[in-house]
Design an enzyme around this catalytic site. Structure first.
Site, mmCIF file in Angstrom:
data_model
loop_
_atom_site.group_PDB
_atom_site.id
_atom_site.type_symbol
_atom_site.label_atom_id
_atom_site.label_comp_id
_atom_site.label_asym_id
_atom_site.label_seq_id
_atom_site.Cartn_x
_atom_site.Cartn_y
_atom_site.Cartn_z
ATOM 1 N N LYS A 160 -5.949 6.038 -0.727
ATOM 2 C CA LYS A 160 -6.255 5.451 0.393
ATOM 3 C C LYS A 160 -4.830 5.853 1.333
ATOM 4 O O LYS A 160 -3.905 5.566 1.119
ATOM 5 C CB LYS A 160 -6.283 3.774 0.423
ATOM 6 C CG LYS A 160 -6.621 3.213 1.770
ATOM 7 C CD LYS A 160 -6.951 1.747 1.293
ATOM 8 C CE LYS A 160 -7.592 0.683 2.581
ATOM 9 N NZ LYS A 160 -7.835 -0.528 2.430
ATOM 10 N N ASP A 169 -7.633 8.165 12.045
ATOM 11 C CA ASP A 169 -6.674 9.223 11.634
ATOM 12 C C ASP A 169 -6.269 9.527 9.894
ATOM 13 O O ASP A 169 -5.663 10.394 9.551
ATOM 14 C CB ASP A 169 -5.294 8.901 12.085
ATOM 15 C CG ASP A 169 -4.819 7.555 11.542
ATOM 16 O OD1 ASP A 169 -5.418 6.783 10.490
ATOM 17 O OD2 ASP A 169 -3.846 6.833 12.065
ATOM 18 N N GLY A 170 -7.132 8.940 9.186
ATOM 19 C CA GLY A 170 -7.146 9.031 7.784
ATOM 20 C C GLY A 170 -5.874 8.465 7.093
ATOM 21 O O GLY A 170 -5.789 8.949 6.090
ATOM 22 N N ARG A 220 -4.979 4.060 -6.202
ATOM 23 C CA ARG A 220 -5.601 3.083 -7.022
ATOM 24 C C ARG A 220 -6.064 3.617 -8.355
ATOM 25 O O ARG A 220 -6.579 4.782 -8.548
ATOM 26 C CB ARG A 220 -6.696 2.328 -6.287
ATOM 27 C CG ARG A 220 -6.741 1.882 -5.046
ATOM 28 C CD ARG A 220 -8.008 1.316 -4.725
ATOM 29 N NE ARG A 220 -8.110 0.694 -3.309
ATOM 30 C CZ ARG A 220 -8.703 0.965 -2.172
ATOM 31 N NH1 ARG A 220 -9.379 2.015 -2.261
ATOM 32 N NH2 ARG A 220 -8.511 0.441 -1.083
ATOM 33 N N ASP A 238 -21.249 -1.099 0.473
ATOM 34 C CA ASP A 238 -20.608 -0.127 -0.018
ATOM 35 C C ASP A 238 -19.129 -0.043 -0.817
ATOM 36 O O ASP A 238 -18.288 0.729 -0.875
ATOM 37 C CB ASP A 238 -19.992 0.908 1.379
ATOM 38 C CG ASP A 238 -19.530 0.358 2.479
ATOM 39 O OD1 ASP A 238 -20.006 -0.580 2.786
ATOM 40 O OD2 ASP A 238 -18.341 0.776 2.684
ATOM 41 N N ASP A 267 -10.882 -2.220 -3.024
ATOM 42 C CA ASP A 267 -10.845 -2.124 -1.493
ATOM 43 C C ASP A 267 -10.417 -3.333 -0.826
ATOM 44 O O ASP A 267 -11.167 -4.085 0.007
ATOM 45 C CB ASP A 267 -11.843 -1.708 -0.803
ATOM 46 C CG ASP A 267 -12.100 -0.928 0.469
ATOM 47 O OD1 ASP A 267 -10.691 -0.582 0.645
ATOM 48 O OD2 ASP A 267 -12.937 -0.519 0.980
#
Length: 464
Positions: free
Chosen positions: A115, A127-128, A181, A256, A266
């Site tokens: 992440k 922006d990732g 993760r 998702d 998440d």
């Protein structure tokens, strides 16, 4: 309910490549700095990576040099999903990717996913990147959930990257990081939804076979789709119950964000609710309370129903409906099992245990007793004395005392943790204080102390 990692030899894998058109090969971002802030050596040893030196660690989990024998290039996974009950086909790994696969000490296929590792074809206008605060919050969430027996991903690595990020919903510029993760798969319900929406029956069959054989270690039977759905129903019903008994609110239970293995992951706007407050929400944008504390089982059941709908071309309807309809019963059973586990008592028959839980919840609500405090003070079904006696008076507590008397197990409170002054908790004011120390003074001691306190809780909960 707490899995204890054991040392293992590094056993790389790349089974995900057997499933066609599931992801896109991507390149990780290049970061100006690599400051190692956290490494999970407990779980690193379980996948044979515990002996990596810090420089090697940063090379793999900050610069993403491939692990020998695993994936040669990271994969940004493709999926769809319902987001707050609205179908969205324009999602996928937008700031993360599947970096590597390997086997753990139990022989399970495990994923290392990221992440904040840079932009992908699914980043859209993002922006990732990941804020350092977001990474710190995920460490706190996963450590606490693991200690409370929730089947969760593990925060494996956090590296600060030296970038300044602009965010609309928090003070900016803010520090950046990349998180890794460790998870038992990143295949989501949304992965199946995408295949169904594209009418790609071959992909649906491949996903079903992968999930059954690689993730559940099951032999496909006459109806693999219904077989898989039944397993997912069992796992997710237990997940929903584990959230409730932990007092946890995930915040964004979109389809998702539901792992096909039933593993929680998440962590964005998560919260632990201090009180048993049914309407408590974690996400400021959840205006309708769709994912409120007491609605999480409903939300997860609804998501699993979307999996059932996605599998319709592979199975007759009736077996899918039969599997899906087991969820309420399985959830109730998991609530009884997990409540008794956290309290440190043996589970009784369904009616007696249900009456105990109902009286405990009623007492917590009416008296506004914090959830963590209740399970701490009543560990083993015996009230801690004398400091807590004065609080637990009145008719609602008298009812609980009557219901719990036959369950008493004083030995469950023998660990030194249960003789402290207060339980380990993870409420928002403490999370914000830990972040403030890092943000203003670069002081990581509060985070380190909290992780140590959680380790004590985990040890106490791991006992007989």
């Amino acid at each position: 309910m707490i899995l204890t990692p054991q040392p293992a030899k590094f056993t790389p894998a790349r089974d995900i490549l057997d499933v066609p058109s599931l992801g896109d090969a991507v390149a990780p971002a290049t970061f100006p700095q690599h400051i190692l802030r956290y490494r999970n050596d407990r779980w690193a040893q379980s996948v044979g990576l515990g002996e990596l030196g810090d420089a090697e660690w940063v090379n793999h989990f900050g610069r993403f040099a491939p692990l020998a024998g695993s994936l040669e290039r990271p994969l940004a996974l493709r999926y769809h999903g319902h987001q707050f009950r609205v179908y969205n086909p324009d999602i996928g790994d937008g700031r993360g990717f599947l970096f590597a696969q390997m086997r753990d000490h139990l022989g399970r296929l495990m994923d290392l996913g990221t992440k904040g590792s840079g932009q992908t074809p699914y980043s859209r206008f993002g922006d990732g990147r990941l804020t350092l605060k977001g990474g710190v919050r995920e460490i706190l969430a996963t450590e606490m959930l693991e200690a409370l027996g929730v089947y969760t991903s593990r925060s494996f690595s956090l590296i600060e990257t030296g970038e300044a990020l602009e965010r609309n919903d928090e003070p900016s510029p803010t520090r950046a990081a990349v998180l890794v993760r460790l998870s038992h798969s990143h295949i989501r319900i949304g992965s199946f939804q995408r295949a169904a929406t594209l009418h790609d029956e071959g992909l649906l069959k491949a996903l079903t076979d992968y999930a059954l054989t690689k993730l559940y270690d099951a032999t496909p039977g006459e109806n693999p789709a219904a077989q898989l759905l039944g397993l997912v129903v069992e796992r997710t019903a237990d997940l929903a119950a584990s959230y409730m008994i932990a007092g946890f609110v995930h915040g964004v239970l979109n389809s998702d964000n539901i792992n096909i293995t039933g593993e929680s992951f998440d962590y964005g706007p998560w919260r632990f609710t201090p009180l048993w407050e049914p309407g408590f929400t974690a996400a400021y944008f959840d205006h309708q309370g769709l994912y409120a504390f007491a609605r999480q089982a409903e939300a997860i059941h609804w998501d699993v129903a979307q999996l059932a709908l996605s599998l319709r071309t592979l199975s007759e309807t009736e077996p899918l409906v039969d599997a899906l309809n087991r969820f309420p019963e399985l959830y109730a059973a998991a609530m009884r099992r997990r409540f008794c586990w956290r309290l440190g008592i043996a589970e009784g028959d369904a009616d007696t245990t249900s009456a105990l839980i109902e009286s405990a919840v009623r007492a917590m609500i009416e008296s506004k007793t914090p959830i963590d405090r209740f399970f701490f003070d009543w560990r083993g079904g015996v009230l801690r004395t004398p400091t807590s006696e004065q609080h637990y008076t009145g008719p609602v507590w008298a009812e609980l005392k009557g219901n719990v008397a036959s369950f008493a197990n004083p030995a469950a409170a023998s660990h030194i943790y249960w003789h402290g002054e207060a339980p380990c908790s993870m409420h928002i004011d403490e999370v914000e204080a830990i972040w403030a120390a890092i943000d203003t003074r670069d002081d990581w001691t509060m985070l380190e102390a909290k992780i140590a306190q959680i380790a004590d809780l985990r040890e106490a909960m791991s006992g007989p």
